[in-house]
Design a protein around this motif. Structure first.
Motif, PDB file in Angstrom:
ATOM      1  N   ARG A  88     -16.073  -9.171 -21.115  1.00  0.00           N
ATOM      2  CA  ARG A  88     -17.269  -9.874 -21.552  1.00  0.00           C
ATOM      3  C   ARG A  88     -18.310  -9.920 -20.449  1.00  0.00           C
ATOM      4  N   SER A  89     -19.552 -10.048 -20.851  1.00  0.00           N
ATOM      5  CA  SER A  89     -20.642 -10.178 -19.883  1.00  0.00           C
ATOM      6  C   SER A  89     -20.382 -11.383 -18.984  1.00  0.00           C
ATOM      7  N   GLY A  90     -20.658 -11.234 -17.695  1.00  0.00           N
ATOM      8  CA  GLY A  90     -20.417 -12.313 -16.754  1.00  0.00           C
ATOM      9  C   GLY A  90     -19.072 -12.208 -16.054  1.00  0.00           C
ATOM     10  N   ASN A  91     -18.213 -11.336 -16.563  1.00  0.00           N
ATOM     11  CA  ASN A  91     -16.892 -11.166 -15.975  1.00  0.00           C
ATOM     12  C   ASN A  91     -16.761  -9.836 -15.262  1.00  0.00           C
ATOM     13  N   GLU A  92     -17.871  -9.196 -14.935  1.00  0.00           N
ATOM     14  CA  GLU A  92     -17.805  -7.880 -14.312  1.00  0.00           C
ATOM     15  C   GLU A  92     -17.205  -7.926 -12.905  1.00  0.00           C
ATOM     16  N   ASN A  93     -17.069  -9.108 -12.329  1.00  0.00           N
ATOM     17  CA  ASN A  93     -16.459  -9.247 -11.011  1.00  0.00           C
ATOM     18  C   ASN A  93     -14.952  -9.486 -11.099  1.00  0.00           C
ATOM     19  N   ARG A  94     -14.422  -9.536 -12.320  1.00  0.00           N
ATOM     20  CA  ARG A  94     -12.996  -9.815 -12.504  1.00  0.00           C
ATOM     21  C   ARG A  94     -12.266  -8.590 -13.033  1.00  0.00           C
ATOM     22  N   ILE A  95     -10.964  -8.517 -12.736  1.00  0.00           N
ATOM     23  CA  ILE A  95     -10.121  -7.491 -13.332  1.00  0.00           C
ATOM     24  C   ILE A  95      -8.977  -8.176 -14.063  1.00  0.00           C
TER      25      ILE A  95
END
Length: 64
Positions: free
Chosen positions: A2-9
């Motif tokens: 989801r948008s906003g989670n691009e820093n997570r894996i």
């Protein structure tokens, strides 16, 4: 993701990069043995957060 989670894996992505099972990652995070993320139990369900930066710092593996 989801948008906003691009820093997570995801747990699954971390497992694949480490050549481990997703269950290994989940239990390691729950027990505080893996320092690249965190696990929080909310009601009966666990939630996992693994940031790309912490994963890369802890493992030396680049996340694409």
């Amino acid at each position: 993701m989801r948008s906003g989670n691009e820093n997570r894996i995801s747990v699954e992505q971390a497992a694949k990069l480490l050549g481990a099972s997703p269950q290994f990652i989940r239990i390691g995070l729950q027990q505080g043995m893996l320092d690249f993320g965190m696990a929080v139990k909310m009601s009966r369900q666990w939630t996992y957060v693994i940031t790309k930066q912490k994963f890369e710092e802890a493992t030396g593996i680049k996340v694409k």
